[in-house]
Scaffold this active site. Structure first.
Site, PDB file in Angstrom:
ATOM      1  N   ASP A  35      22.011  18.009 -15.236  1.00 26.50           N
ATOM      2  CA  ASP A  35      22.686  16.734 -15.508  1.00 26.50           C
ATOM      3  C   ASP A  35      24.187  17.032 -15.568  1.00 26.50           C
ATOM      4  O   ASP A  35      24.705  17.447 -16.601  1.00 26.50           O
ATOM      5  CB  ASP A  35      22.185  16.155 -16.833  1.00 26.50           C
ATOM      6  CG  ASP A  35      22.647  14.728 -17.061  1.00 26.50           C
ATOM      7  OD1 ASP A  35      23.358  14.184 -16.206  1.00 26.50           O
ATOM      8  OD2 ASP A  35      22.286  14.151 -18.112  1.00 26.50           O
TER       9      ASP A  35
ATOM     10  N   HIS B 226      22.501  15.529 -25.262  1.00 26.04           N
ATOM     11  CA  HIS B 226      21.043  15.424 -25.256  1.00 26.04           C
ATOM     12  C   HIS B 226      20.488  16.696 -24.647  1.00 26.04           C
ATOM     13  O   HIS B 226      21.174  17.427 -23.924  1.00 26.04           O
ATOM     14  CB  HIS B 226      20.563  14.182 -24.490  1.00 26.04           C
ATOM     15  CG  HIS B 226      20.968  14.147 -23.046  1.00 26.04           C
ATOM     16  ND1 HIS B 226      20.331  14.871 -22.057  1.00 26.04           N
ATOM     17  CD2 HIS B 226      21.962  13.473 -22.401  1.00 26.04           C
ATOM     18  CE1 HIS B 226      20.901  14.634 -20.884  1.00 26.04           C
ATOM     19  NE2 HIS B 226      21.902  13.794 -21.072  1.00 26.04           N
TER      20      HIS B 226
ATOM     21  N   TYR C  48      35.586   4.485 -21.006  1.00 28.18           N
ATOM     22  CA  TYR C  48      35.320   3.437 -20.023  1.00 28.18           C
ATOM     23  C   TYR C  48      36.110   2.196 -20.410  1.00 28.18           C
ATOM     24  O   TYR C  48      35.899   1.646 -21.500  1.00 28.18           O
ATOM     25  CB  TYR C  48      33.817   3.118 -19.987  1.00 28.18           C
ATOM     26  CG  TYR C  48      32.968   4.369 -20.003  1.00 28.18           C
ATOM     27  CD1 TYR C  48      32.574   4.985 -18.818  1.00 28.18           C
ATOM     28  CD2 TYR C  48      32.593   4.964 -21.214  1.00 28.18           C
ATOM     29  CE1 TYR C  48      31.815   6.142 -18.828  1.00 28.18           C
ATOM     30  CE2 TYR C  48      31.844   6.123 -21.240  1.00 28.18           C
ATOM     31  CZ  TYR C  48      31.454   6.712 -20.044  1.00 28.18           C
ATOM     32  OH  TYR C  48      30.711   7.867 -20.075  1.00 28.18           O
TER      33      TYR C  48
ATOM     34  N   GLU D 277      28.944  15.532 -23.004  1.00 25.37           N
ATOM     35  CA  GLU D 277      29.404  14.540 -22.031  1.00 25.37           C
ATOM     36  C   GLU D 277      30.183  13.379 -22.668  1.00 25.37           C
ATOM     37  O   GLU D 277      29.735  12.234 -22.662  1.00 25.37           O
ATOM     38  CB  GLU D 277      28.221  13.972 -21.257  1.00 25.37           C
ATOM     39  CG  GLU D 277      27.062  13.480 -22.133  1.00 25.37           C
ATOM     40  CD  GLU D 277      25.974  12.800 -21.337  1.00 25.37           C
ATOM     41  OE1 GLU D 277      26.303  11.947 -20.480  1.00 25.37           O
ATOM     42  OE2 GLU D 277      24.801  13.113 -21.574  1.00 25.37           O
TER      43      GLU D 277
ATOM     44  N   HIS E 194      28.557   5.806 -26.025  1.00 20.24           N
ATOM     45  CA  HIS E 194      27.297   6.562 -25.978  1.00 20.24           C
ATOM     46  C   HIS E 194      27.433   7.873 -26.740  1.00 20.24           C
ATOM     47  O   HIS E 194      28.526   8.299 -27.119  1.00 20.24           O
ATOM     48  CB  HIS E 194      26.889   6.839 -24.528  1.00 20.24           C
ATOM     49  CG  HIS E 194      27.909   7.606 -23.727  1.00 20.24           C
ATOM     50  ND1 HIS E 194      28.117   8.967 -23.869  1.00 20.24           N
ATOM     51  CD2 HIS E 194      28.776   7.196 -22.759  1.00 20.24           C
ATOM     52  CE1 HIS E 194      29.054   9.363 -23.028  1.00 20.24           C
ATOM     53  NE2 HIS E 194      29.486   8.316 -22.351  1.00 20.24           N
TER      54      HIS E 194
ATOM     55  N   ASP F  25      27.625  11.138 -11.574  1.00 19.75           N
ATOM     56  CA  ASP F  25      26.677  11.674 -12.554  1.00 19.75           C
ATOM     57  C   ASP F  25      25.358  11.906 -11.822  1.00 19.75           C
ATOM     58  O   ASP F  25      24.607  10.967 -11.575  1.00 19.75           O
ATOM     59  CB  ASP F  25      26.514  10.676 -13.704  1.00 19.75           C
ATOM     60  CG  ASP F  25      25.618  11.199 -14.815  1.00 19.75           C
ATOM     61  OD1 ASP F  25      24.820  12.116 -14.574  1.00 19.75           O
ATOM     62  OD2 ASP F  25      25.703  10.662 -15.942  1.00 19.75           O
TER      63      ASP F  25
ATOM     64  N   HIS G 179      16.366  13.739 -20.302  1.00 20.23           N
ATOM     65  CA  HIS G 179      16.507  13.604 -21.751  1.00 20.23           C
ATOM     66  C   HIS G 179      15.273  14.267 -22.350  1.00 20.23           C
ATOM     67  O   HIS G 179      14.272  13.619 -22.624  1.00 20.23           O
ATOM     68  CB  HIS G 179      16.619  12.136 -22.173  1.00 20.23           C
ATOM     69  CG  HIS G 179      17.834  11.453 -21.639  1.00 20.23           C
ATOM     70  ND1 HIS G 179      17.894  10.108 -21.384  1.00 20.23           N
ATOM     71  CD2 HIS G 179      19.056  11.935 -21.301  1.00 20.23           C
ATOM     72  CE1 HIS G 179      19.093   9.789 -20.909  1.00 20.23           C
ATOM     73  NE2 HIS G 179      19.814  10.882 -20.847  1.00 20.23           N
TER      74      HIS G 179
ATOM     75  N   GLU H  57      30.644  15.944 -17.760  1.00 14.91           N
ATOM     76  CA  GLU H  57      29.385  16.385 -18.378  1.00 14.91           C
ATOM     77  C   GLU H  57      29.005  17.760 -17.859  1.00 14.91           C
ATOM     78  O   GLU H  57      28.976  18.002 -16.658  1.00 14.91           O
ATOM     79  CB  GLU H  57      28.274  15.386 -18.054  1.00 14.91           C
ATOM     80  CG  GLU H  57      26.915  15.749 -18.603  1.00 14.91           C
ATOM     81  CD  GLU H  57      25.885  14.677 -18.319  1.00 14.91           C
ATOM     82  OE1 GLU H  57      24.845  14.668 -19.003  1.00 14.91           O
ATOM     83  OE2 GLU H  57      26.105  13.855 -17.399  1.00 14.91           O
TER      84      GLU H  57
ATOM     85  N   ARG I  73      33.902  10.282 -17.148  1.00 13.17           N
ATOM     86  CA  ARG I  73      32.914  11.056 -17.906  1.00 13.17           C
ATOM     87  C   ARG I  73      32.920  12.468 -17.327  1.00 13.17           C
ATOM     88  O   ARG I  73      32.949  12.648 -16.102  1.00 13.17           O
ATOM     89  CB  ARG I  73      31.513  10.434 -17.807  1.00 13.17           C
ATOM     90  CG  ARG I  73      30.454  11.203 -18.560  1.00 13.17           C
ATOM     91  CD  ARG I  73      29.205  10.376 -18.859  1.00 13.17           C
ATOM     92  NE  ARG I  73      28.438   9.970 -17.702  1.00 13.17           N
ATOM     93  CZ  ARG I  73      28.317   8.709 -17.281  1.00 13.17           C
ATOM     94  NH1 ARG I  73      28.965   7.729 -17.919  1.00 13.17           N
ATOM     95  NH2 ARG I  73      27.588   8.395 -16.225  1.00 13.17           N
TER      96      ARG I  73
ATOM     97  N   ASP J 279       0.808  -1.213   0.000  1.00 12.70           N
ATOM     98  CA  ASP J 279       0.000   0.000   0.000  1.00 12.70           C
ATOM     99  C   ASP J 279       0.845   1.269   0.000  1.00 12.70           C
ATOM    100  O   ASP J 279       0.380   2.342   0.381  1.00 12.70           O
ATOM    101  CB  ASP J 279      -0.958   0.004   1.198  1.00 12.70           C
ATOM    102  CG  ASP J 279      -0.223  -0.098   2.529  1.00 12.70           C
ATOM    103  OD1 ASP J 279       0.995  -0.334   2.519  1.00 12.70           O
ATOM    104  OD2 ASP J 279      -0.891   0.050   3.576  1.00 12.70           O
TER     105      ASP J 279
ATOM    106  N   HIS K  69      24.852   3.438 -16.562  1.00  9.10           N
ATOM    107  CA  HIS K  69      23.764   3.841 -15.676  1.00  9.10           C
ATOM    108  C   HIS K  69      23.807   3.009 -14.395  1.00  9.10           C
ATOM    109  O   HIS K  69      22.803   2.451 -13.961  1.00  9.10           O
ATOM    110  CB  HIS K  69      22.413   3.699 -16.377  1.00  9.10           C
ATOM    111  CG  HIS K  69      22.173   4.760 -17.412  1.00  9.10           C
ATOM    112  ND1 HIS K  69      21.079   4.738 -18.253  1.00  9.10           N
ATOM    113  CD2 HIS K  69      22.878   5.867 -17.747  1.00  9.10           C
ATOM    114  CE1 HIS K  69      21.125   5.787 -19.060  1.00  9.10           C
ATOM    115  NE2 HIS K  69      22.214   6.485 -18.768  1.00  9.10           N
TER     116      HIS K  69
END
Length: 490
Positions: free
Chosen positions: A324, A400, A428, A424, A396, A313, A407, A447, A445, A62, A296
């Site tokens: 972002d 964006h 890797y 960004e 990648h 990130d 996004h 960004e 990374r 619930d 991610h």
């Protein structure tokens, strides 16, 4: 200088808080009204658009997830509650009593017992007063609305994915959607239908009519509107970005090898809350070492950072608008030789990508600018066999749009002034890669959030250091969290 920036930012933060303690810097009702009018101008003649609020999503038993409004619905209305419908007509309609209207909003009915559990509801009068609508009804009235959708040349709505539950409330989202489907006879159409569909509707009397259903055009229209940020939006988006940059700065100062990924996440999100951010714009990513190679990665459960690089990130959401911002920093405060080589290569690629973020270019241009530098650099470091070699070390895209979604909706066309995008690039190198082991487990990374202008790109998140030497210098500074000690738990 840094202390002065923080003081100015706090003054700005508190200046938008009213006497009752609630923020007063939400988008105005005039903004939302203007966005509805802008959409109406894009709609075909004699058409109607129907929007539904986001569903309430169940977490367990619930307990539901914290509610988050559908971005399009919020953009057009400012309404943040569930179980609602917005109907927009391309031209004015006339009611039975002779009144003109071109839109209708159906909202949750006031219910003192429910509000005691889940909070205040605007209701009809609140929606009129606070949101600026003239024609507002309780949601249950949509169940018996008299709209004849077959009279319109096209009926526009977004595809249904049936990610809602039928509840005991007779006017819940499930009931509202089912009413609409029954009215336009689309129950037999797949939930994720695309494009325009002609559906025959048999009338009780008279010839068969056709309802022309369009589930594609609204995405285009809303993308065209939302990709260009208006000044009122930019105030909120810039604040979300500054809050996110401040989180990166404070974590740089607080970072040490004994921390866990979850602790780093918590410090970022504490800073967000301190500056008035309601939510994170997306699940926070804190990946140390090889975990950073998962694009991610959201588990954030490594207990000791040790000597790893830490890829962070994260983005604060402020009044619906999300930043972002990513920084990759050494847990011990200093990049080693291999970490620094990869970091500087990504930084160089990002500089090229930002330089390409100009009016008339597109996401392919920002990506290509960074990709060429990364490929050449990986070759010079001996990680790939040639600058043209196929590899997965940069898997990648580079850019964006951001806004009400991390996004954000857009038309995937050329950059225009007052768009806001990310730049960004990343590298890797997971453990077991086909290169010297000294590179394994390095993930970087960087960004930033870039405003496109007629005079060139503006880095909205530049407050957070990007150069390796600047990051190391920031990490040597004292932190407000240095004396935060909690009791040990057995």
């Amino acid at each position: 200088m840094k202390n002065l920036l923080i003081i100015n930012f706090l003054i700005f933060s508190y200046s938008v808080i009213a006497q009752d303690g609630k923020p007063q810097d939400y988008l105005s009702s005039e903004f939302h009204e203007g966005r509805r009018e802008a959409l109406r101008e894009k709609m075909p003649s004699n058409s109607v658009a129907v929007f539904f609020a986001n569903p309430v999503r169940n977490r367990a038993n619930d307990v539901d997830y914290v509610y988050h409004q559908d971005p399009d619905f919020y953009y057009l209305t400012g309404y943040k509650e569930p179980h609602a419908v917005l109907v927009i007509f391309s031209e004015e309609q006339k009611s039975n009593n002779g009144e003109d209207y071109d839109e209708m909003l159906y909202v949750q009915e006031r219910n003192p017992q429910a509000e005691m559990w889940t909070g205040y509801r605007l209701g009809v009068e609140g929606a009129k007063k606070d949101l600026g609508f003239n024609t507002v009804y309780n949601g249950k009235e949509f169940l018996n609305n008299k709209i004849d959708f077959s009279e319109f040349e096209s009926v526009l709505h977004k595809p249904f994915f049936n990610d809602y539950r039928d509840s005991r409330d007779p006017a819940d989202l499930a009931s509202l959607v089912m009413t609409f489907k029954n009215q336009v006879h689309i129950n037999e159409i797949q939930n994720n239908s695309r494009g325009s569909l002609g559906v025959e509707v048999k009338q009780e009397e008279g010839p068969t009519k056709t309802v022309n259903i369009d589930t594609e055009s609204l995405k285009t229209y809303m993308g065209e509107l939302r990709q260009i940020k208006l000044p009122e939006e930019m105030k909120l988006l810039k604040k979300a970005v500054r809050i996110s940059a401040m989180g990166q700065i404070e974590v740089m100062k607080a970072m040490h090898p004994g921390m866990s990924e979850a602790e780093v996440q918590g410090l970022h999100e504490y800073v967000y809350k301190k500056y008035g951010s309601e939510y994170e714009g997306y699940p926070s990513i804190v990946g140390a070492g090889n975990n950073g190679c998962v694009l991610h990665y959201i588990e954030n459960n490594k207990t000791k950072l040790e000597q790893d690089l830490v890829l962070m990130d994260l983005g604060a959401e402020y009044h619906g608008y999300t930043a972002d911002v990513t920084r990759t920093i050494p847990a011990n405060g200093k990049y080693n030789t291999e970490q620094r080589a990869i970091y500087d290569l990504v930084y160089k690629a990002q500089e090229a990508g930002i330089a390409a973020a100009v009016v008339g270019n597109n996401s392919s241009d920002t990506h290509k600018a960074g990709q060429e530098i990364i490929n050449q650099g990986l070759y010079e470091l001996g990680i790939i066999s040639s600058p043209d070699a196929q590899h997965m070390y940069f898997p990648h895209g580079t850019s964006h749009h951001i806004g009400l979604d991390v996004h954000d909706l857009n038309t995937r066309g050329s950059y225009q002034s007052n768009m806001v995008i990310t730049v960004e690039p990343g590298i890797y190198i997971p453990e077991g890669s086909d290169c010297d082991e000294k590179w394994w487990g390095i993930a970087v990374r960087i960004e930033d959030d870039i405003l496109i202008t007629e005079n060139g790109p503006v880095n909205l998140s530049a407050e957070a250091p990007r150069k390796a030497q600047e990051i190391e210098a920031m990490m040597r500074k004292p932190s407000v969290f240095d004396n935060l000690k909690l009791p040990e738990l057995n």
